[in-house]
Design a protein around this motif. Structure first.
Motif, mmCIF file in Angstrom:
data_model
loop_
_atom_site.group_PDB
_atom_site.id
_atom_site.type_symbol
_atom_site.label_atom_id
_atom_site.label_comp_id
_atom_site.label_asym_id
_atom_site.label_seq_id
_atom_site.Cartn_x
_atom_site.Cartn_y
_atom_site.Cartn_z
ATOM 1 N N ILE A 1 -10.373 -48.907 81.265
ATOM 2 C CA ILE A 1 -9.195 -48.989 82.123
ATOM 3 C C ILE A 1 -9.619 -49.478 83.500
ATOM 4 C CG2 ILE A 1 -7.124 -47.796 82.872
ATOM 5 C CD1 ILE A 1 -7.631 -47.716 79.821
ATOM 6 N N GLY A 2 -9.352 -50.734 83.793
ATOM 7 C CA GLY A 2 -9.748 -51.329 85.054
ATOM 8 C C GLY A 2 -8.613 -51.365 86.055
ATOM 9 N N GLY A 3 -8.860 -52.024 87.172
ATOM 10 C CA GLY A 3 -7.859 -52.066 88.241
ATOM 11 C C GLY A 3 -6.682 -52.959 87.934
ATOM 12 N N THR A 4 -6.864 -53.959 87.052
ATOM 13 C CA THR A 4 -5.776 -54.882 86.747
ATOM 14 C C THR A 4 -5.393 -54.911 85.272
ATOM 15 O OG1 THR A 4 -7.375 -56.701 86.519
ATOM 16 C CG2 THR A 4 -6.328 -56.400 88.677
ATOM 17 N N LYS A 5 -6.332 -54.533 84.395
ATOM 18 C CA LYS A 5 -6.041 -54.594 82.959
ATOM 19 C C LYS A 5 -6.744 -53.470 82.228
ATOM 20 C CE LYS A 5 -9.857 -57.763 81.851
ATOM 21 N NZ LYS A 5 -10.518 -57.569 83.148
ATOM 22 N N ALA A 6 -6.243 -53.184 81.045
ATOM 23 C CA ALA A 6 -6.849 -52.174 80.177
ATOM 24 C C ALA A 6 -7.197 -52.815 78.845
ATOM 25 C CB ALA A 6 -5.881 -51.013 79.962
ATOM 26 N N GLU A 7 -8.432 -52.578 78.401
ATOM 27 C CA GLU A 7 -8.860 -52.994 77.062
ATOM 28 C C GLU A 7 -8.809 -51.752 76.177
ATOM 29 O OE1 GLU A 7 -9.773 -56.030 76.171
ATOM 30 O OE2 GLU A 7 -10.202 -57.078 78.055
ATOM 31 N N LEU A 8 -8.065 -51.818 75.098
ATOM 32 C CA LEU A 8 -7.894 -50.676 74.202
ATOM 33 C C LEU A 8 -8.253 -51.084 72.779
ATOM 34 C CD1 LEU A 8 -4.446 -49.442 75.551
ATOM 35 C CD2 LEU A 8 -6.671 -48.398 76.011
ATOM 36 N N ALA A 9 -8.807 -50.146 72.022
ATOM 37 C CA ALA A 9 -9.156 -50.457 70.637
ATOM 38 C C ALA A 9 -9.145 -49.195 69.786
ATOM 39 C CB ALA A 9 -10.528 -51.124 70.557
ATOM 40 N N LEU B 1 -2.021 -55.504 80.713
ATOM 41 C CA LEU B 1 -2.039 -55.442 82.172
ATOM 42 C C LEU B 1 -1.548 -54.067 82.623
ATOM 43 C CD1 LEU B 1 -0.598 -58.958 83.139
ATOM 44 C CD2 LEU B 1 -2.986 -58.232 83.085
ATOM 45 N N THR B 2 -2.244 -53.488 83.590
ATOM 46 C CA THR B 2 -1.851 -52.159 84.060
ATOM 47 C C THR B 2 -0.603 -52.208 84.932
ATOM 48 O OG1 THR B 2 -3.398 -52.411 85.919
ATOM 49 C CG2 THR B 2 -4.193 -51.251 83.958
ATOM 50 N N GLU B 3 -0.375 -53.336 85.575
ATOM 51 C CA GLU B 3 0.818 -53.454 86.427
ATOM 52 C C GLU B 3 2.079 -53.272 85.594
ATOM 53 O OE1 GLU B 3 2.799 -56.551 89.695
ATOM 54 O OE2 GLU B 3 1.063 -57.162 88.516
ATOM 55 N N GLY B 4 2.994 -52.480 86.100
ATOM 56 C CA GLY B 4 4.232 -52.224 85.382
ATOM 57 C C GLY B 4 4.220 -50.963 84.545
ATOM 58 N N HIS B 5 3.066 -50.317 84.452
ATOM 59 C CA HIS B 5 2.957 -49.051 83.728
ATOM 60 C C HIS B 5 2.783 -47.914 84.725
ATOM 61 C CE1 HIS B 5 2.780 -50.766 79.673
ATOM 62 N NE2 HIS B 5 2.080 -51.744 80.216
ATOM 63 N N ALA B 6 3.586 -46.883 84.567
ATOM 64 C CA ALA B 6 3.596 -45.790 85.536
ATOM 65 C C ALA B 6 2.415 -44.855 85.402
ATOM 66 C CB ALA B 6 4.896 -44.998 85.396
ATOM 67 N N SER B 7 1.737 -44.887 84.248
ATOM 68 C CA SER B 7 0.644 -43.948 83.997
ATOM 69 C C SER B 7 -0.166 -44.449 82.818
ATOM 70 C CB SER B 7 1.197 -42.556 83.677
ATOM 71 O OG SER B 7 1.966 -42.597 82.470
ATOM 72 N N LEU B 8 -1.328 -43.833 82.613
ATOM 73 C CA LEU B 8 -2.114 -44.166 81.431
ATOM 74 C C LEU B 8 -1.358 -43.774 80.175
ATOM 75 C CD1 LEU B 8 -4.677 -45.178 80.056
ATOM 76 C CD2 LEU B 8 -5.680 -42.907 80.408
ATOM 77 N N GLU B 9 -0.656 -42.631 80.217
ATOM 78 C CA GLU B 9 0.107 -42.200 79.047
ATOM 79 C C GLU B 9 1.150 -43.255 78.658
ATOM 80 O OE1 GLU B 9 -0.725 -38.316 81.374
ATOM 81 O OE2 GLU B 9 -0.712 -40.483 81.710
ATOM 82 N N VAL C 1 -8.594 -39.759 90.049
ATOM 83 C CA VAL C 1 -7.603 -40.452 90.872
ATOM 84 C C VAL C 1 -8.109 -41.876 91.026
ATOM 85 C CG1 VAL C 1 -6.421 -40.565 93.097
ATOM 86 C CG2 VAL C 1 -6.996 -38.336 92.091
ATOM 87 N N GLY C 2 -7.397 -42.834 90.465
ATOM 88 C CA GLY C 2 -7.873 -44.212 90.432
ATOM 89 C C GLY C 2 -8.115 -44.781 91.815
ATOM 90 N N THR C 3 -9.225 -45.527 91.950
ATOM 91 C CA THR C 3 -9.538 -46.170 93.224
ATOM 92 C C THR C 3 -8.700 -47.421 93.405
ATOM 93 O OG1 THR C 3 -11.802 -45.358 93.020
ATOM 94 C CG2 THR C 3 -11.405 -47.078 94.641
ATOM 95 N N ASN C 4 -8.641 -48.245 92.360
ATOM 96 C CA ASN C 4 -7.845 -49.474 92.404
ATOM 97 C C ASN C 4 -6.635 -49.398 91.481
ATOM 98 O OD1 ASN C 4 -9.549 -51.070 94.228
ATOM 99 N ND2 ASN C 4 -11.063 -50.952 92.595
ATOM 100 N N LEU C 5 -6.290 -48.176 91.092
ATOM 101 C CA LEU C 5 -5.119 -47.919 90.256
ATOM 102 C C LEU C 5 -4.257 -46.855 90.920
ATOM 103 C CD1 LEU C 5 -6.528 -47.620 86.609
ATOM 104 C CD2 LEU C 5 -4.684 -49.140 87.314
ATOM 105 N N PRO C 6 -2.933 -46.979 90.871
ATOM 106 C CA PRO C 6 -2.057 -45.975 91.495
ATOM 107 C C PRO C 6 -1.779 -44.799 90.573
ATOM 108 C CG PRO C 6 -0.718 -47.761 90.663
ATOM 109 C CD PRO C 6 -2.153 -48.132 90.363
#
Length: 330
Positions: free
Chosen positions: A7-15, A33-41, A74-79
């Motif tokens: 889980i990076g600051g701009t995108k998530a790789e999942l498998a 892309l992580t943008e537009g998602h309110a949480s990891l869940e 608490v994400g550094t480059n993620l909200p």
């Protein structure tokens, strides 16, 4: 079945992987892309909407950019604030593990093939020595590992947020420029990351050291501004100068890690940026800065240095961790 993620600051790789007689077989993977998602869940729900069904996943592990304390980050480059227990309940998994993304990258080195690594300096590898890992992407990650019972034991750090140390007059002026821009503290991440390359470029432009051509200004405005700098290398002097500084600073900090962790087992340069600049890392500038450590230069000349080409290393490391936590296959 296990679930892993980087889980990076701009995108998530999942498998998703199936465990089969001690090995892992990839079932499905996606980049979101992580943008537009309110949480990891929320992001995981989008990925798992295509299956598998409830209770099919035994264990999950995620490498996340940020300091992980008590299985929370608490994400550094993620909200986002991510808490393992909440994620486990949301996706119906008994055990979820969170680790720093560079810790996951370090674990993933054990899953790489020979073609995933480019030796920048063969050196004299110490099979019992520690290793260090540095990775610039959206941010700057740093970690190290010791060897215990033949296995790498990864240790996270937040060294990317340590104080940037200049090594030339240009870099001193860069530090002063960024101190003004950021109100004081200037970390290594401010210069060694995608946005960091942009900061170096802005410094050269704003201080009059280089002129920005109109065509490059338009390309930066119309797409990824930092990728445009890399693509303009050799075409625009400002881009070439920016990359000269970037690669030299990268080499200097990689050398710092080699000293800090006595990484006689090797230094690994990972992350999303370095593979795209492979020719730059092989032209000697990186190694010159890596070795330039005064009285300990001879130690750095003996330290193996590898460029990691596989950008899924953190994802693979998280998968190995999830598999270990799932216990033996029955």
């Amino acid at each position: 079945m296990i679930l892993s993620g980087d889980i990076g600051g701009t995108k998530a790789e999942l498998a998703l992987f199936e465990r089969d007689h001690g090995s892992l077989r990839e079932v499905r993977a996606d980049r979101i892309l992580t943008e537009g998602h309110a949480s990891l869940e929320d992001l995981l729900a989008a990925f798992l909407a295509a299956g598998p069904g409830p209770h099919s996943i035994t264990s999950a592990a995620f490498g996340i950019a940020g300091p992980v304390i008590d299985n929370q980050v608490v994400g550094t480059n993620l909200p986002w604030t991510v808490e393992a227990g909440q994620v486990a309940r949301a996706i119906g998994v008994a055990r979820v593990s969170l680790v720093n993304d560079l810790e996951a990258t370090t674990l993933g080195l054990e899953a790489l093939a020979n073609h995933d690594l480019v030796p920048l300096q063969v050196g004299v590898p110490d099979p019992r020595g520690s290793i260090a890992v540095i990775a610039a992407g959206t941010g700057l990650g740093e970690a190290y590992a010791t060897r215990e019972d033949g296995r790498l034991v990864a240790r996270a750090s937040e060294g990317g947020h340590g104080d940037f140390a200049p090594n030339s007059e240009d870099e001193v002026d860069l530090l002063l420029y960024l101190r003004s821009r950021y109100g004081g503290h200037v970390s290594w991440e401010r210069v060694l990351s995608g946005p960091g390359l942009g900061n170096i470029y802005d410094f050269l432009k704003d201080t009059g050291r280089e002129r920005e051509p109109d065509w490059l200004s338009k390309e930066r405005a119309g797409g990824d501004p930092n990728a445009a700098i890399a693509e303009a290398d050799g075409k625009a002097p400002i881009a070439t100068h920016a990359l000269d500084l970037f690669v030299s600073i990268y080499g200097a900090e990689a050398g710092n890690l080699a000293l800090l962790f006595m990484a006689t087992g090797g230094v690994y340069v990972a992350g999303g940026i370095a593979p795209k600049l492979r020719s730059r890392f092989e032209d000697g500038r990186f190694l010159a800065a890596f070795r330039a450590k005064g009285r300990l230069s001879s130690l750095l000349e003996r330290t193996p240095v590898h460029l990691v080409l596989n950008e899924r290393t953190a994802l693979l490391g998280a998968a190995l961790l999830a598999s270990r936590h799932a216990g033996p296959v029955t």
